[in-house]
Design an enzyme around this catalytic site. Structure first.
Site, mmCIF file in Angstrom:
data_model
loop_
_atom_site.group_PDB
_atom_site.id
_atom_site.type_symbol
_atom_site.label_atom_id
_atom_site.label_comp_id
_atom_site.label_asym_id
_atom_site.label_seq_id
_atom_site.Cartn_x
_atom_site.Cartn_y
_atom_site.Cartn_z
ATOM 1 C CB VAL A 500 -0.972 0.007 1.204
ATOM 2 C CG1 VAL A 500 -1.904 -1.181 1.142
ATOM 3 C CG2 VAL A 500 -0.190 -0.010 2.522
ATOM 4 C CD GLU A 501 0.070 5.552 2.902
ATOM 5 O OE1 GLU A 501 0.984 6.393 2.845
ATOM 6 O OE2 GLU A 501 -0.663 5.433 3.887
ATOM 7 N N GLY A 502 2.099 3.039 -2.373
ATOM 8 C CA GLY A 502 3.264 2.926 -3.247
ATOM 9 C C GLY A 502 3.936 1.587 -3.045
#
Length: 825
Positions: A500-502
């Site tokens: 998640v988040e990149g």
């Protein structure tokens, strides 16, 4: 010798000037004086004259602007404009919205360590500490992770209510809007502690306080939006989520297909100017329970209703859940970790322009806004979650390894287990320092784009590695799920943070060095801006100043790399104390290596460098580990340089240094232009690669720290939930450690007597009876051994269930057609 002397003097003065970064005019003056001395004191005059002519050939064109600019600067500027890599909108905005903190020093080749050490020690306020000791501790006591994960697949209602009542969703919201107004450090500490008992609880609390409507409204909202929404978000009256990722746009958010068309429509009974939105989002945390949705989309104005621009760009808006046409989909089920997560869809959803975050003035600036908030959110939530899990694992596995015995010996005494314990302890120390450092950067007012990527990637990777080693040590206690399990859920959840988040692969191979090399480099961004100046004459002036500063910088780092390599970085001034001074010198060397490699790579590969992801990833590893070790040294000195922590610091530091040299050597061995790689190897590793991973003796010391009460272990345990209550089996195991150690001499005495006796008792209680009768142990010692047996049994016992208890009733009780995926149905 008299023939060679002027040239040797010429080179030595040049190396001295480059190492100390003296100005060109100063170098010329010193060299002229030295050559004059050679002329006067017996050096070969012809050789001295040749050296002087060489000096003049270099110095005159460079020192005279009317010669340098037309003959050198202008051709190089034209060449630079041709090879300047094209930047996508995503890349350009990412570079424009970040700020540079201490990480910029790491690209200089000569970091100002005193600047790092002079930053104030991160500290909580009394109010923040009281919140940790009060509501956070209470919430942790309420958490039953087995019930959350297996029974409810959600937080029970009383936890949701407690979180809302105590304004956990409003930690970052200012007090004037009803929030807690906490610092980034307090935010980090709260998430860290919650993560040590439940990743579902930590993510539920973390998301509203990171990337989401609250943070976006604080930075960019209109006064009306702030006054209405922020008090509701702080009080938990609104549960927020943010829709960014979709099926066809993951990491490249600027390519999202979701769109909004400017038009007129009905809103609250009035005909107003607004947007008709069509969107399809997935992986949206808190979406299934959200009442307020933040949405990213591309905005179009085909009829020119608000201006001349048709494609306005990425824009952000707020949608109440009950807006007509909004569809909250069914839940995703992320790796058996049931935090609320699911899809959001909408077709022809009308909202007024007043729902744009920041109003019409912020239309088209959504990606800029997201980048700033992503950098801050990524600095806190995921690194803090990883830190909480790693620190908890370190202290619990240390206690478990001391209590759990095989072959009559604590399993932590076996060298194979010691290796795993040392890795857990060292990485827990590193993640703790790194996550705290990025939170401190946020509190200093930075928008830490590069450090946030470093912290997100390395904390979550180390968290995954700690979970793996933890499972190896605890064995069945980790793989058998149930209320007594102490590691299985963390093992299952570890890939979620990686994704998640990149995604971590993208973060390592594209973001860390790709963004850092431009944003943090002292000259590259200035040169790029100069080259893009449409006024060519002014561009020449700006480019001239920056270009020759950059050339001197590159020569200096080449000299510094060679010098540090030859001397092993054992000579030179450095801050710190007698213990850490050598560490700072090593980092000086690797900073020079990084700056040199960055310059050579950008010069020779140009725009192709962005496609050399393996090279970029390796250089990103170098930058990351220099930053990480800087954070460790900062933490160590902030804490008063405690001697007890030195094994943890040493293990983590040497592990990072070894990885730096592995990354550098891999980058050089695989450099696309092979002869350049060979030349660079001679500058970076003149004696070959010397750094080695932590040795067995150091690993033994770290493992010993984890397996006995001491100052370093207590400091490592700070900030995680270790209260020995019914819902915290890891906390109970940790609480047994001191008593288990106190009972060990009695246990050894009893076992030795038992082996040499001829008693026939086979069960433990009868053996204890015989021991008391025979005088091997006293009645008090018998009680001590009984207590040790009870503690050991609690530490190693796992759960079992009736078959019906493990049935996932919710799925199999559905009609057959409801069990199919949405697309198939």
């Amino acid at each position: 010798m008299s023939v060679a002397l002027p040239f040797i003097a010429f080179l030595l003065v040049g190396a001295f000037a480059a190492y100390h970064r003296l100005r060109l005019a100063v170098w010329v003056a010193i060299t002229a004086v030295v050559l004059a001395a050679c002329w006067l004191f017996g050096a070969n005059q012809a050789a001295t004259l040749v050296a002087a002519l060489l000096l003049a050939a270099i110095a005159l064109p460079l020192l005279l602007p009317f010669v340098r600019k037309p003959l050198v600067t202008t051709p190089l500027l034209k060449f630079f404009r041709k090879v300047l890599p094209p930047l996508s909108q995503t890349e350009r905005i990412a570079l424009e919205t970040g700020s540079v903190g201490f990480e910029g020093e790491l690209f200089t080749g000569d970091p100002d360590w005193n600047k790092l050490l002079s930053y104030p020690k991160p500290q909580l306020t009394e109010e923040e500490q009281a919140f940790l000791d009060g509501p956070v501790e209470t919430l942790c006591r309420m958490v039953d992770d087995w019930q959350i994960n297996h029974v409810h697949a959600d937080l029970p209602p009383e936890l949701w209510q407690f979180i809302k009542d105590n304004r956990f969703f409003g930690m970052i919201i200012p007090k004037e809007y009803g929030g807690l107004g906490f610092s980034a450090l307090a935010h980090h500490k709260v998430i860290q502690k919650l993560a040590s008992i439940s990743s579902v609880v930590s993510s539920t609390v973390g998301v509203p306080n990171s990337l989401g409507p609250g943070e976006l409204l604080m930075h960019y909202g209109t006064p009306e939006q702030k006054d209405y929404y922020l008090p509701r978000l702080a009080a938990g009256e609104e549960v927020p989520c943010f829709g960014l990722t979709g099926p066809f746009a993951g990491s490249d958010a600027t390519s999202i297909p979701d769109f909004g068309i400017v038009c007129k429509g009905e809103w609250n009974g009035a005909n107003v100017l607004g947007l008709r939105l069509t969107f399809n989002k997935r992986y949206i945390t808190l979406a299934p329970v959200a009442s307020l949705i933040g949405l990213a989309f591309r905005m179009y104005d085909p009829d020119g209703l608000i201006g001349d621009k048709r494609d306005i760009g990425i824009t952000l808006a707020l949608l109440p859940r009950d807006t007509d046409g909004v569809e909250i989909g069914r839940r995703h089920f992320p790796l058996n970790s049931p935090f609320q997560n699911g899809p959001i869809r909408g077709k022809d959803v009308f909202i007024p322009l007043s729902q744009l975050i920041g109003g019409v003035e912020k239309a088209g600036l959504g990606w800029n806004m997201l980048n700033e908030c992503l950098a801050v959110g990524r600095s806190i939530t995921l690194p803090s979650t990883a830190s909480g899990g790693a620190k908890f694992a370190a202290v619990v596995v240390g206690a478990y390894a001391r209590i759990r015995k095989q072959f009559g010996l604590s399993i932590g005494r076996f060298e194979g287990v010691e290796e795993a314990l040392a890795r857990i302890g060292g990485k827990a120390y590193a993640t703790s320092a790194l996550s705290q450092a990025t939170a401190a950067a946020v509190d200093r007012g930075d928008v830490p784009s590069v450090p946030s990527a470093i912290a997100k990637y390395h904390c979550t990777e180390m968290g995954r590695e700690v979970a793996s080693d933890f499972m190896d040590v605890v064995g069945g206690k980790g793989i058998i799920l149930g209320p007594r399990n102490i590691g299985g859920r963390a093992w299952q959840a570890s890939p979620i943070a990686i994704t998640v988040e990149g995604a971590n692969i993208m973060t390592r191979s594209l973001l860390i060095f790709g963004q850092g090399a431009i944003l943090c480099h002292p000259w590259v961004m200035k040169e790029m801006k100069a080259a893009q100046n449409p006024d060519f004459a002014q561009a020449v002036e700006e480019f001239d100043e920056n270009l020759f500063g950059h050339i001197g910088f590159a020569i200096s780092n080449a000299v510094r790399s060679l010098w540090f390599g030859i001397t092993g970085a054992k000579i030179g001034a450095a801050p710190g104390d007698d213990y850490t001074r050598r560490y700072f010198r090593k980092l000086d060397r690797y900073s020079a290596n990084l700056a040199l490699m960055a310059d050579v790579s950008m010069l020779l590969l140009g725009g192709k460098l962005k496609f050399k992801e393996s090279l970029s990833g390796r250089l990103g590893d170098v930058l990351s580990h220099i930053y990480m070790t800087s954070a460790m040294l900062k933490r160590y000195h902030d804490d008063g340089a405690p001697q007890a922590e030195q094994p943890l610091l040493a293990w983590a530091f040497h592990d990072s240094v070894h990885k730096i040299e592995v990354a550098l050597s891999a980058a050089l061995r695989n450099f696309p232009i092979r002869p350049v790689g060979w030349l660079m190897w001679a500058l970076v590793f003149p004696w070959g690669r010397r750094a080695v991973p932590p040795g067995d003796r150091l690993s033994h010391r770290v493992a010993a720290l984890l397996m006995s009460p001491n100052e370093a272990r207590e400091r490592l345990a700070q900030g995680v939930f270790l209260t020995p209550c019914a819902n915290n089996p890891g906390g109970r195991i940790d609480s047994y450690l001191a008593r288990a150690i106190a009972a060990e001499p009695v246990e050894r005495k009893f076992q030795k007597a038992l082996k040499t006796s001829d008693i026939e008792a086979l069960d433990f209680a009868s053996q204890l009876d015989e021991g008391v009768r025979e005088g091997w142990i006293t009645a008090d010692e018998r009680q001590q051994l009984e207590e040790l047996r009870e503690m050991t049994l609690d530490a190693i016992t796992v759960d079992d269930f009736d078959p019906h208890e493990l049935r996932s009733a919710g799925f199999y009780d559905l009609p057959q057609h409801r069990r199919q995926p949405r697309e198939a149905a």
